[in-house]
Enzyme design. Structure first.
Site, PDB file in Angstrom:
ATOM      1  N   ASP A  35       0.841  -1.200   0.000  1.00  0.00           N
ATOM      2  CA  ASP A  35       0.000   0.000   0.000  1.00  0.00           C
ATOM      3  C   ASP A  35       0.872   1.244   0.000  1.00  0.00           C
ATOM      4  OD1 ASP A  35      -2.002  -1.770   0.205  1.00  0.00           O
ATOM      5  OD2 ASP A  35      -2.732  -1.114   2.171  1.00  0.00           O
ATOM      6  N   TYR A  72       2.173   1.914  -3.371  1.00  0.00           N
ATOM      7  CA  TYR A  72       1.072   2.390  -4.193  1.00  0.00           C
ATOM      8  C   TYR A  72       0.791   3.874  -3.904  1.00  0.00           C
ATOM      9  CZ  TYR A  72      -3.602   2.941  -6.124  1.00  0.00           C
ATOM     10  OH  TYR A  72      -4.679   3.398  -6.825  1.00  0.00           O
ATOM     11  N   ASP A  73       0.740   4.203  -2.603  1.00  0.00           N
ATOM     12  CA  ASP A  73       0.481   5.597  -2.227  1.00  0.00           C
ATOM     13  C   ASP A  73       1.539   6.526  -2.799  1.00  0.00           C
ATOM     14  OD1 ASP A  73      -1.697   4.761  -0.856  1.00  0.00           O
ATOM     15  OD2 ASP A  73      -0.783   4.879   1.137  1.00  0.00           O
ATOM     16  N   LEU A  85     -35.592 -10.260 -14.429  1.00  0.00           N
ATOM     17  CA  LEU A  85     -35.703 -11.700 -14.682  1.00  0.00           C
ATOM     18  C   LEU A  85     -36.934 -12.267 -13.989  1.00  0.00           C
ATOM     19  CD1 LEU A  85     -31.993 -12.624 -13.906  1.00  0.00           C
ATOM     20  CD2 LEU A  85     -33.042 -12.624 -16.168  1.00  0.00           C
ATOM     21  N   GLU A 110     -24.885 -18.618 -13.642  1.00  0.00           N
ATOM     22  CA  GLU A 110     -24.154 -17.557 -12.932  1.00  0.00           C
ATOM     23  C   GLU A 110     -24.738 -17.365 -11.542  1.00  0.00           C
ATOM     24  OE1 GLU A 110     -24.344 -13.953 -15.236  1.00  0.00           O
ATOM     25  OE2 GLU A 110     -23.693 -14.953 -17.062  1.00  0.00           O
ATOM     26  N   LYS A 155     -26.446 -14.965  -8.702  1.00  0.00           N
ATOM     27  CA  LYS A 155     -27.260 -13.758  -8.698  1.00  0.00           C
ATOM     28  C   LYS A 155     -26.782 -12.885  -7.549  1.00  0.00           C
ATOM     29  CE  LYS A 155     -31.985 -12.195  -9.296  1.00  0.00           C
ATOM     30  NZ  LYS A 155     -32.018 -11.109  -8.328  1.00  0.00           N
ATOM     31  N   ASP A 181     -26.586 -10.024  -4.953  1.00  0.00           N
ATOM     32  CA  ASP A 181     -27.646  -9.277  -4.279  1.00  0.00           C
ATOM     33  C   ASP A 181     -27.207  -7.824  -4.093  1.00  0.00           C
ATOM     34  OD1 ASP A 181     -30.004  -8.755  -3.083  1.00  0.00           O
ATOM     35  OD2 ASP A 181     -29.571  -9.798  -1.208  1.00  0.00           O
ATOM     36  N   ARG A 231     -30.869   1.400 -12.791  1.00  0.00           N
ATOM     37  CA  ARG A 231     -31.905   0.780 -13.605  1.00  0.00           C
ATOM     38  C   ARG A 231     -33.184   1.631 -13.618  1.00  0.00           C
ATOM     39  NH1 ARG A 231     -36.075  -2.809 -12.702  1.00  0.00           N
ATOM     40  NH2 ARG A 231     -36.485  -4.140 -14.501  1.00  0.00           N
ATOM     41  N   GLU A 237     -23.616  -5.503 -11.602  1.00  0.00           N
ATOM     42  CA  GLU A 237     -24.210  -5.283 -10.289  1.00  0.00           C
ATOM     43  C   GLU A 237     -23.196  -4.626  -9.349  1.00  0.00           C
ATOM     44  OE1 GLU A 237     -27.302  -6.496 -10.368  1.00  0.00           O
ATOM     45  OE2 GLU A 237     -27.927  -6.728  -8.275  1.00  0.00           O
ATOM     46  N   TYR A 273     -22.742  -8.566 -18.529  1.00  0.00           N
ATOM     47  CA  TYR A 273     -23.360  -8.413 -19.840  1.00  0.00           C
ATOM     48  C   TYR A 273     -22.674  -7.313 -20.630  1.00  0.00           C
ATOM     49  CZ  TYR A 273     -27.374  -8.772 -23.010  1.00  0.00           C
ATOM     50  OH  TYR A 273     -28.183  -8.993 -24.076  1.00  0.00           O
ATOM     51  N   LYS A 323     -28.780 -18.644 -18.130  1.00  0.00           N
ATOM     52  CA  LYS A 323     -28.939 -17.934 -19.400  1.00  0.00           C
ATOM     53  C   LYS A 323     -28.668 -18.882 -20.555  1.00  0.00           C
ATOM     54  CE  LYS A 323     -27.314 -13.733 -17.177  1.00  0.00           C
ATOM     55  NZ  LYS A 323     -26.238 -12.769 -16.965  1.00  0.00           N
ATOM     56  N   LYS A 335     -34.291 -18.396  -7.232  1.00  0.00           N
ATOM     57  CA  LYS A 335     -34.072 -17.735  -5.946  1.00  0.00           C
ATOM     58  C   LYS A 335     -33.863 -18.771  -4.863  1.00  0.00           C
ATOM     59  CE  LYS A 335     -35.468 -13.656  -5.334  1.00  0.00           C
ATOM     60  NZ  LYS A 335     -35.164 -12.254  -5.426  1.00  0.00           N
ATOM     61  N   CYS A 389     -38.110   6.450  29.274  1.00  0.00           N
ATOM     62  CA  CYS A 389     -37.041   5.463  29.172  1.00  0.00           C
ATOM     63  C   CYS A 389     -37.415   4.230  29.993  1.00  0.00           C
ATOM     64  CB  CYS A 389     -35.741   6.066  29.687  1.00  0.00           C
ATOM     65  SG  CYS A 389     -34.434   4.834  29.843  1.00  0.00           S
ATOM     66  N   CYS A 439     -34.628   4.047  33.172  1.00  0.00           N
ATOM     67  CA  CYS A 439     -34.580   4.997  34.294  1.00  0.00           C
ATOM     68  C   CYS A 439     -35.894   5.744  34.475  1.00  0.00           C
ATOM     69  CB  CYS A 439     -33.436   5.985  34.098  1.00  0.00           C
ATOM     70  SG  CYS A 439     -33.716   7.132  32.735  1.00  0.00           S
ATOM     71  N   CYS A 460     -32.648   8.801  25.320  1.00  0.00           N
ATOM     72  CA  CYS A 460     -32.913   9.022  26.734  1.00  0.00           C
ATOM     73  C   CYS A 460     -31.994  10.157  27.149  1.00  0.00           C
ATOM     74  CB  CYS A 460     -32.594   7.752  27.519  1.00  0.00           C
ATOM     75  SG  CYS A 460     -32.451   8.041  29.285  1.00  0.00           S
ATOM     76  N   CYS A 493     -28.526   7.469  33.376  1.00  0.00           N
ATOM     77  CA  CYS A 493     -29.388   6.294  33.205  1.00  0.00           C
ATOM     78  C   CYS A 493     -28.491   5.054  33.195  1.00  0.00           C
ATOM     79  CB  CYS A 493     -30.142   6.428  31.891  1.00  0.00           C
ATOM     80  SG  CYS A 493     -30.960   4.933  31.350  1.00  0.00           S
TER      81      CYS A 493
HETATM   82  S1  IVH Z   1     -28.898 -10.738 -16.034  1.00  0.00           S
HETATM   83  C1  IVH Z   1     -31.932  -9.670 -18.979  1.00  0.00           C
HETATM   84  N1  IVH Z   1     -27.141 -11.748 -14.352  1.00  0.00           N
HETATM   85  O1  IVH Z   1     -30.912  -9.466 -10.970  1.00  0.00           O
HETATM   86  C2  IVH Z   1     -30.815  -9.868 -18.094  1.00  0.00           C
HETATM   87  N2  IVH Z   1     -28.764 -10.231 -13.521  1.00  0.00           N
HETATM   88  O2  IVH Z   1     -34.105  -9.360 -11.917  1.00  0.00           O
HETATM   89  C3  IVH Z   1     -30.994  -9.211 -16.793  1.00  0.00           C
HETATM   90  N3  IVH Z   1     -28.562  -9.736 -11.137  1.00  0.00           N
HETATM   91  O3  IVH Z   1     -31.702  -6.461 -12.563  1.00  0.00           O
HETATM   92  C4  IVH Z   1     -29.941  -9.353 -15.857  1.00  0.00           C
HETATM   93  N4  IVH Z   1     -26.800 -11.019 -10.763  1.00  0.00           N
HETATM   94  O4  IVH Z   1     -29.759  -6.490 -10.944  1.00  0.00           O
HETATM   95  C5  IVH Z   1     -28.205 -10.939 -14.517  1.00  0.00           C
HETATM   96  N5  IVH Z   1     -25.535 -12.693 -12.976  1.00  0.00           N
HETATM   97  C6  IVH Z   1     -26.568 -11.882 -13.145  1.00  0.00           C
HETATM   98  C7  IVH Z   1     -27.124 -11.144 -12.068  1.00  0.00           C
HETATM   99  C8  IVH Z   1     -28.234 -10.334 -12.310  1.00  0.00           C
HETATM  100  C9  IVH Z   1     -27.675 -10.170 -10.235  1.00  0.00           C
HETATM  101  C10 IVH Z   1     -29.684  -8.809 -10.847  1.00  0.00           C
HETATM  102  C11 IVH Z   1     -29.765  -7.630 -11.777  1.00  0.00           C
HETATM  103  C12 IVH Z   1     -31.095  -7.700 -12.446  1.00  0.00           C
HETATM  104  C13 IVH Z   1     -31.871  -8.605 -11.544  1.00  0.00           C
HETATM  105  C14 IVH Z   1     -32.831  -9.428 -12.362  1.00  0.00           C
END
Ligand code: IVH
Length: 678
Positions: free
Chosen positions: A40, A43-44, A90, A120, A122, A124, A143, A183, A236, A298, A322, A416, A419, A434, A439
């Protein structure tokens, strides 16, 4: 200084460009590959050199320079942008059976053709669209409703995993105008640290990493965003110029362009392989450093994706699976109030015990009064509780069907629970406090915090010991800790105590006296003063007396300290009780002097020249102050000089400063700048 000659300028330009590439490469290794090649510190140093070179040649600064990630003014409102290609969502599935149904539909629609899938994770987090023009990041948008979103470019530029500039070499050079979708998210540890800091400074913690991410992207000041641990993963790529054949190829190109791509992607020959992969991640999700809420399947071939098309905003070629939510329903038996160390009163749901993601829970947070009102949660309701990551479980909603006829909206008490004193809610804040500093809930909380490892680190003074000693009235204030030795025999006679354990505790207390000043400051539990702020204050003011004497204005000279924190510190030290506390610490012999040399500070990167005779400080004092704040002092004035401090009867340096239009200030202005009283 005369203007640089064209050759010299060309050399500087190429030196700057070389340095930028080096920094970019280290960013990539550090953030994307998680495989740093230098320390680091090194790098700095590189970054510092780049900053210096650019500041002496501002005409050579380009928007894709690594120095330009945090910049610009805070925005009042985000500009709306249309997404030429809508950002789809999706459809969800929740079982293996539903995944197989999806596969059957794909099979039928593709009319017997062979096809493959990409499986893939998903993530969060929050969906993001990036637009690169001529290889440069030109736009980043949320989005929104899928058709239009917010332009959050300035915020997104601070995310170092996102290249400001694509890696365009031989086989990727045609990808200079592309759109990337992905994401934004936070790793679990980054999120936890952020929440901890918020709690320490009296701010409301985020319920989960996704909320923290969404909240951060909406901040109006990119400087604040830069401090948050945001990450990005791309999934994507869209290009008008190049035809991509498959999702798999798409991911490969993203990687080559320098964008982060998940390593947990798999090319699957059939739905069985998809299901196997999905199930694996469902059971191993906790081994990942971030939260996922499912997986995404996909169809690999882009031609087949096009043939399958889109219905009602969701593609027919992809689907989300999910994972079983870490949610459960149970009965809300009652709501109690918990009082924290700074007096925050938090409503807690008392639940019919329920098994949730690995443990039985009987209490969950309800955050605050507004949270309960907005969700119309009532005692007796059947409620949904959720555990996300390692965060305390929360009640997220009630189930309308289960509501008893007599259930009434919850009335937040005004006393409270510990107390009995009044509790109040500050304008613009959601929490009740409070008011009673004495307290016992606050006293306990404060002592526990003071003794904790990250503050004064008093071994053996944990929750139960504090409870016991506060309970019998031996400690009413954090300063009483340093008078416990006067009660040695009394302590030895207490239940669960003996000569040895009392001796150990008193020794640990004694040792804590040599903890650094910044730890003491943090331990004192001043609202809004977390670990980092305490350190900044200790470095800046160097002593308790300097700090106590600082005005609100002076406090704000410390980088990162704004009006709220300044006001809170000033109020704390204006209170007679707190001043007495400080005096008791002084007599106990705690460290009141800063012991930290600063590497970086308010004056980092700035060069000062002193001229004329100074009347309010010696030259050495002035130099020391500047250096301690990260600045430099030089003898002669040049265009690079940031400021000349002018005393009485200044000489030629002053004239030179005027000729070169270099900033000048007198001693009083200098004191104001560094936030010291004279
Ligand atoms: S593909 C048409 N791939 O999930 C393709 N989405 O409801 C749309 N997300 O809005 C997205 N990981 O925010 C895709 N590996 C992944 C993802 C992903 C998370 C989220 C994304 C999207 C929502 C789909």
């Amino acid at each position: 200084m005369s203007k640089a000659s064209p050759t010299a300028l060309r050399d500087i330009r190429s030196e700057i460009e070389k340095l930028r590439n080096t920094v970019r490469n280290h960013d990539y290794r550090y953030y994307v590959l998680a495989d740093p090649a230098i320390s680091d510190f090194e790098y700095d140093k590189l970054m510092q050199t780049l900053v210096e070179l650019e500041s002496s040649h501002p005409e050579l600064i380009t928007p894709d320079s690594p120095t330009q990630r945090v910049g610009g003014q805070p925005t009042k409102e985000f500009r709306q942008v249309r997404h030429p290609v809508p950002m789809l969502s999706l459809s969800n599935t929740y079982s293996e059976e539903e995944l197989r149904d999806f596969d059957k539909r794909v099979k039928t629609l593709l009319d017997g053709e062979k096809y493959e899938y990409v499986s893939e994770l998903k993530f969060d987090g929050v969906a993001l669209r990036l637009v690169y023009e001529n290889g440069l990041l030109a736009l980043a948008a949320t989005r929104g409703d899928g058709e239009t979103g917010d332009d959050i470019t300035a915020n997104v530029k601070t995310i170092r995993m996102i290249p400001l500039h694509l890696t365009l070499n031989g086989d990727t050079s045609e990808y200079s105008n592309v759109e990337v979708r992905g994401e934004v998210y936070m790793n679990r540890d980054g999120f936890q640290k952020l929440n901890q800091e918020r709690e320490e400074s009296g701010e409301k913690p985020f319920a989960n990493a996704r909320n923290a991410t969404a909240g951060t992207l909406k901040l109006q000041d990119p400087k604040e965003v830069a401090k948050r641990p945001l990450r990005f993963v791309s999934y994507y790529l869209l290009s008008n110029e190049v035809r991509l054949n498959s999702q798999w190829e798409n991911l490969g190109v993203l990687k080559k362009l320098g964008l982060p791509v998940s390593q947990q992607v798999r090319l699957c020959r059939n739905i069985d392989e998809v299901i196997e992969n999905t199930q694996r991640w469902e059971s191993e999700r906790d081994s990942l450093p971030y939260e996922i809420d499912g997986s995404v399947v996909k169809v690999n071939s882009v031609r087949q994706q096009d043939a399958l098309g889109t219905v009602a905003r969701s593609p027919r070629w992809a689907i989300a699976y999910k994972f079983t939510a870490r949610q459960s329903t149970t009965i809300l038996k009652g709501i109690t109030l918990q009082v924290g160390r700074i007096g925050t009163v938090t409503p807690v749901a008392e639940l019919e015990p329920v098994f949730l993601a690995g443990s039985t829970i009987s209490r969950a947070t309800l955050h605050n009064e507004d949270y309960i009102r907005e969700r119309d949660i009532r005692i007796g309701d059947t409620v949904i509780v959720e555990k996300s990551g390692d965060v305390i479980p929360a009640v997220v909603a009630f189930v309308p069907d289960g509501r008893p006829a007599a259930a009434k909206p919850f009335k937040f008490p005004h006393k409270c629970p510990v107390c009995g004193g009044p509790i109040y809610r500050l304008e613009g804040e959601s929490a009740y406090y409070c008011e009673n500093y004495e307290c016992s809930a606050q006293v306990r909380g404060r002592i526990e915090h003071f003794a904790s490892r990250r503050a004064m680190d008093i071994e053996g003074m944990g929750e139960s010991v504090v409870d016991q000693l506060v309970g019998i009235g031996l400690m009413k204030s954090i300063a009483d800790i340093y008078e416990l030795h006067k009660h040695e025999h009394e302590l030895e006679d207490l239940e669960r105590w003996g000569k040895k354990s009392v001796g150990n505790l008193l020794n640990a207390i004694e040792r804590s006296k040599s903890r650094p000043f910044s730890k003491l400051l943090f331990g004192m539990g001043i609202r809004h003063v977390g670990e980092r702020t305490a350190q900044l204050l200790a470095e800046h003011f160097q002593s308790m007396d300097n700090l106590m004497g600082a005005s609100e204005e002076n406090l704000q000279f410390v980088s990162d300290i704004g009006p709220t924190i300044a006001q809170s510190i000033h109020r704390f030290f204006s209170d007679k009780k707190n001043r007495e506390l400080v005096e008791r610490f002084r007599s106990a012999g705690l460290r009141f002097e800063g012991d930290l040399k600063r590497k970086e500070g308010k004056l980092s990167g700035q060069t000062f020249v002193l001229t004329g005779s100074l009347s309010k400080m010696t030259r050495d004092e002035a130099k020391e102050m500047i250096v301690s704040l990260g600045g430099k002092v030089t003898e002669s004035v040049s265009k690079k000089t940031s400021c000349v401090i002018v005393g009485e009867n200044p000489g030629s340096k002053y004239e030179r400063a005027l000729a070169l239009k270099v900033n000048t200030m007198n001693e009083d202005e200098f004191f104001k700048l560094v936030g010291r009283n004279r």
